[in-house]
Scaffold this motif. Structure first.
Motif, PDB file in Angstrom:
ATOM      1  N   PHE A 151      40.242  48.544  53.356  1.00 18.64           N
ATOM      2  CA  PHE A 151      39.571  47.256  53.208  1.00 18.64           C
ATOM      3  C   PHE A 151      40.369  46.321  52.300  1.00 18.64           C
ATOM      4  CE2 PHE A 151      35.875  50.131  53.999  1.00 18.64           C
ATOM      5  CZ  PHE A 151      35.533  49.620  55.235  1.00 18.64           C
ATOM      6  N   ALA A 152      41.682  46.448  52.303  1.00 16.74           N
ATOM      7  CA  ALA A 152      42.510  45.585  51.466  1.00 16.74           C
ATOM      8  C   ALA A 152      42.470  44.152  51.990  1.00 16.74           C
ATOM      9  CB  ALA A 152      43.953  46.097  51.442  1.00 16.74           C
ATOM     10  N   LEU A 153      42.349  43.200  51.072  1.00 16.95           N
ATOM     11  CA  LEU A 153      42.323  41.786  51.431  1.00 16.95           C
ATOM     12  C   LEU A 153      43.745  41.243  51.392  1.00 16.95           C
ATOM     13  CD1 LEU A 153      39.183  40.688  49.388  1.00 16.95           C
ATOM     14  CD2 LEU A 153      39.316  41.333  51.789  1.00 16.95           C
ATOM     15  N   SER A 154      44.099  40.474  52.407  1.00 18.69           N
ATOM     16  CA  SER A 154      45.474  39.983  52.512  1.00 18.69           C
ATOM     17  C   SER A 154      45.779  38.869  51.527  1.00 18.69           C
ATOM     18  CB  SER A 154      45.734  39.496  53.945  1.00 18.69           C
ATOM     19  OG  SER A 154      44.796  38.480  54.298  1.00 18.69           O
ATOM     20  N   ASN A 155      44.772  38.103  51.118  1.00 22.31           N
ATOM     21  CA  ASN A 155      44.982  37.007  50.166  1.00 22.31           C
ATOM     22  C   ASN A 155      43.741  36.825  49.325  1.00 22.31           C
ATOM     23  OD1 ASN A 155      43.189  34.899  51.566  1.00 22.31           O
ATOM     24  ND2 ASN A 155      44.615  35.444  53.202  1.00 22.31           N
ATOM     25  N   SER A 156      43.851  35.967  48.326  1.00 22.95           N
ATOM     26  CA  SER A 156      42.745  35.744  47.388  1.00 22.95           C
ATOM     27  C   SER A 156      42.011  34.443  47.645  1.00 22.95           C
ATOM     28  CB  SER A 156      43.292  35.735  45.950  1.00 22.95           C
ATOM     29  OG  SER A 156      44.280  34.723  45.799  1.00 22.95           O
ATOM     30  N   GLU A 157      42.250  33.814  48.784  1.00 22.60           N
ATOM     31  CA  GLU A 157      41.599  32.536  49.080  1.00 22.60           C
ATOM     32  C   GLU A 157      40.120  32.760  49.379  1.00 22.60           C
ATOM     33  OE1 GLU A 157      43.629  30.632  52.223  1.00 22.60           O
ATOM     34  OE2 GLU A 157      45.540  30.455  51.149  1.00 22.60           O
ATOM     35  N   LEU A 158      39.296  31.864  48.834  1.00 24.26           N
ATOM     36  CA  LEU A 158      37.856  31.926  49.054  1.00 24.26           C
ATOM     37  C   LEU A 158      37.450  30.927  50.119  1.00 24.26           C
ATOM     38  CD1 LEU A 158      36.625  32.151  45.349  1.00 24.26           C
ATOM     39  CD2 LEU A 158      36.401  33.921  47.070  1.00 24.26           C
ATOM     40  N   PRO A 159      36.470  31.280  50.942  1.00 23.11           N
ATOM     41  CA  PRO A 159      35.998  30.314  51.946  1.00 23.11           C
ATOM     42  C   PRO A 159      35.286  29.148  51.276  1.00 23.11           C
ATOM     43  CG  PRO A 159      34.589  32.253  51.910  1.00 23.11           C
ATOM     44  CD  PRO A 159      35.740  32.553  51.005  1.00 23.11           C
ATOM     45  N   LYS A 160      35.395  27.999  51.888  1.00 22.41           N
ATOM     46  CA  LYS A 160      34.706  26.820  51.351  1.00 22.41           C
ATOM     47  C   LYS A 160      33.211  26.994  51.533  1.00 22.41           C
ATOM     48  CE  LYS A 160      38.562  23.698  52.288  1.00 22.41           C
ATOM     49  NZ  LYS A 160      38.998  22.466  52.982  1.00 22.41           N
ATOM     50  N   PRO A 161      32.395  26.461  50.612  1.00 19.80           N
ATOM     51  CA  PRO A 161      32.721  25.592  49.488  1.00 19.80           C
ATOM     52  C   PRO A 161      32.892  26.333  48.156  1.00 19.80           C
ATOM     53  CG  PRO A 161      30.368  25.593  49.819  1.00 19.80           C
ATOM     54  CD  PRO A 161      30.938  26.566  50.825  1.00 19.80           C
ATOM     55  N   PHE A 162      33.159  27.640  48.185  1.00 20.27           N
ATOM     56  CA  PHE A 162      33.238  28.421  46.958  1.00 20.27           C
ATOM     57  C   PHE A 162      34.574  28.185  46.267  1.00 20.27           C
ATOM     58  CE2 PHE A 162      30.669  30.953  50.019  1.00 20.27           C
ATOM     59  CZ  PHE A 162      29.440  30.710  49.431  1.00 20.27           C
ATOM     60  N   THR A 163      34.535  28.260  44.945  1.00 22.57           N
ATOM     61  CA  THR A 163      35.730  28.122  44.129  1.00 22.57           C
ATOM     62  C   THR A 163      35.864  29.348  43.236  1.00 22.57           C
ATOM     63  OG1 THR A 163      34.553  26.959  42.352  1.00 22.57           O
ATOM     64  CG2 THR A 163      35.506  25.608  44.125  1.00 22.57           C
ATOM     65  N   GLU A 164      37.023  29.480  42.606  1.00 22.53           N
ATOM     66  CA  GLU A 164      37.234  30.609  41.696  1.00 22.53           C
ATOM     67  C   GLU A 164      36.265  30.543  40.521  1.00 22.53           C
ATOM     68  OE1 GLU A 164      41.275  30.866  40.483  1.00 22.53           O
ATOM     69  OE2 GLU A 164      42.063  31.124  42.523  1.00 22.53           O
ATOM     70  N   SER A 165      35.952  29.343  40.065  1.00 25.92           N
ATOM     71  CA  SER A 165      35.006  29.187  38.955  1.00 25.92           C
ATOM     72  C   SER A 165      33.600  29.636  39.360  1.00 25.92           C
ATOM     73  CB  SER A 165      34.987  27.728  38.491  1.00 25.92           C
ATOM     74  OG  SER A 165      34.033  27.536  37.480  1.00 25.92           O
ATOM     75  N   THR A 166      33.179  29.254  40.568  1.00 22.04           N
ATOM     76  CA  THR A 166      31.853  29.669  41.058  1.00 22.04           C
ATOM     77  C   THR A 166      31.760  31.181  41.169  1.00 22.04           C
ATOM     78  OG1 THR A 166      31.707  27.615  42.316  1.00 22.04           O
ATOM     79  CG2 THR A 166      30.175  29.374  42.893  1.00 22.04           C
ATOM     80  N   ARG A 167      32.803  31.784  41.712  1.00 19.76           N
ATOM     81  CA  ARG A 167      32.814  33.238  41.848  1.00 19.76           C
ATOM     82  C   ARG A 167      32.792  33.915  40.486  1.00 19.76           C
ATOM     83  NH1 ARG A 167      36.345  37.092  41.155  1.00 19.76           N
ATOM     84  NH2 ARG A 167      36.212  39.032  42.383  1.00 19.76           N
ATOM     85  N   ALA A 168      33.543  33.397  39.515  1.00 23.07           N
ATOM     86  CA  ALA A 168      33.582  33.993  38.185  1.00 23.07           C
ATOM     87  C   ALA A 168      32.218  33.935  37.511  1.00 23.07           C
ATOM     88  CB  ALA A 168      34.631  33.290  37.325  1.00 23.07           C
ATOM     89  N   ILE A 169      31.502  32.838  37.694  1.00 22.64           N
ATOM     90  CA  ILE A 169      30.166  32.713  37.097  1.00 22.64           C
ATOM     91  C   ILE A 169      29.206  33.731  37.707  1.00 22.64           C
ATOM     92  CG2 ILE A 169      28.166  31.185  36.882  1.00 22.64           C
ATOM     93  CD1 ILE A 169      30.100  28.849  36.653  1.00 22.64           C
TER      94      ILE A 169
END
Length: 398
Positions: A151-169
């Protein structure tokens, strides 16, 4: 919290259970082996049916009686003619070799893991409670190494409208809920792993993001814990923003998206395994656990293998906690380093991310991990003076 629509449940998470719950793995290993008789469990009618099946020549394979009859374990399969089938270990080793060959590692299993390393892994896994029977040590370890790419992910991009800040919270809030329920570390890492997978497989709105996080934690607890919270209690932690029906409906949706596959080898297993083999001290282990948990908040770390995250956290912790080095400790560290998969450049990249996160953790809004590891029980790992110097951390010598 108001920016993302997540209800602030910090006041609800102050309650702690007086007694730590025993993880399922420790509880199961503590139980005595029950005597399982192989014979004497069939009735007279069942015996006749079994005899009739044995006389049927259409069945080509039959189960051989176990070697260890007192354990009731089927050890092998044989042909009806009596000739023994090829050893399972040969095929298992060949499968592992083919997989590792794709990772551009050693061409033979004996070169990759010498006898000394295999013995150290066996002892470490036994001490850490990761296995019950030592005869299955290499099978379990091979599966741990092999399943990382599943289940390795090829990249760290998040689908819109999520951001890295939203995920961290969201992950920071899940860490608080996880700590309030006194769940095991495996539950937290599995929950975040499920969250990373689901975010890329189903479409979900910002308003349902907190519900998705709780469902991932609930599913992880079902797999790892002995005692589970009530659904109503989970809804209460979200200030009853969602109903029980909504939570169960989201759970069904997540399970269908994941095809009911919740398997995952958490990086904490590789961390503890390597630390035990390397004879690391308690301070180094606490610091490595802190750095590893900080990586959960970093979206850039989702595309790395668990064994890579564990190796980076342990090496960075050894850099901060300068334990006295001896020839024996250096030899043990060399043995533990053979578990790592990947290049030095990848390892340095992960260490860079962890070092940056540790340098600014004390002033971030997402401070749940920082607060957790600032106590006496965690040896004040997050308060170590070396973590506050960002220029020093970003110029590491590996």
């Amino acid at each position: 919290m108001a920016r993302t629509g997540l209800c602030d449940s910090r006041t609800l998470l102050d309650r702690k259970t007086e007694e730590a719950r025993v993880p399922l793995r420790a509880w199961a290993n503590a139980c005595a082996v029950r005597e399982r008789g192989v014979l004497g469990v069939l009735g007279e009618g069942d015996e006749q049916k079994q005899q009739h099946k044995a006389d049927n020549t259409e069945h080509r394979w039959v189960q051989q009686l176990p070697v260890f009859a007192e354990d009731g374990i089927i050890m092998d399969f044989v042909q009806q003619s009596g000739s023994v089938a090829p050893a399972v270990e040969h095929y298992e080793e060949e499968a592992v070799l083919n997989h590792l060959h794709g990772l551009q590692l050693a061409p033979t299993l004996s070169d990759l893991v010498p006898v000394l390393v295999r013995r150290e892994i066996e002892v470490a896994m036994s001490k850490l409670g990761l296995l019950f029977d030592r005869s299955y040590t290499w099978d379990i370890f091979s599966d741990m190494m092999r399943s990382q790419q599943h289940f390795a992910l090829s990249n760290s991009e998040l689908p819109k409208p999520f951001t890295e800040s939203t995920r961290a919270i969201l992950v920071d809030w899940l860490i608080q809920v996880h700590d309030a329920f006194n769940f095991s570390e495996e539950t937290l890492y599995l929950a975040v792993h499920l969250l990373n997978r689901v975010l890329r497989q189903i479409k979900i709105s910002i308003s349902s993001l907190q519900l998705l996080g709780v469902v991932c934690l609930f599913l992880a607890a079902k797999k790892e814990e002995c005692l589970l919270p009530e659904v109503s209690e989970l809804c209460y932690l979200m200030a009853n923003t969602y109903s029980k029906k909504q939570l169960l409906r989201m759970e069904r949706r997540v399970l269908c998206a994941l095809k009911f596959d919740l398997s995952h080898t958490p990086p904490i297993h590789f961390l503890l395994l390597s630390a035990y083999i390397a004879r690391c001290g308690e301070k180094v282990i606490c610091m490595a656990r802190y750095l590893l948990e900080l990586s959960l908040l970093e979206a850039k770390c989702v595309c790395f293998f668990p064994v890579q995250l564990a190796a980076a956290a342990l090496r960075l912790a050894r850099h901060f906690i300068q334990e006295p080095h001896t020839p024996e400790s250096e030899a043990a560290w060399c043995i533990a380093s053979t578990i790592y998969l990947g290049s030095e450049a990848t390892l340095f990249t992960i260490m860079h991310i962890m070092a940056t996160a540790a340098a600014k953790a004390h002033k971030q809004e997402t401070r749940a991990t920082f607060v957790k590891f600032s106590t006496k029980e965690t040896l004040y790992a997050s308060l170590h003076p070396a973590l506050k110097s960002a220029p020093c951390l970003l110029s590491l010598q590996t």
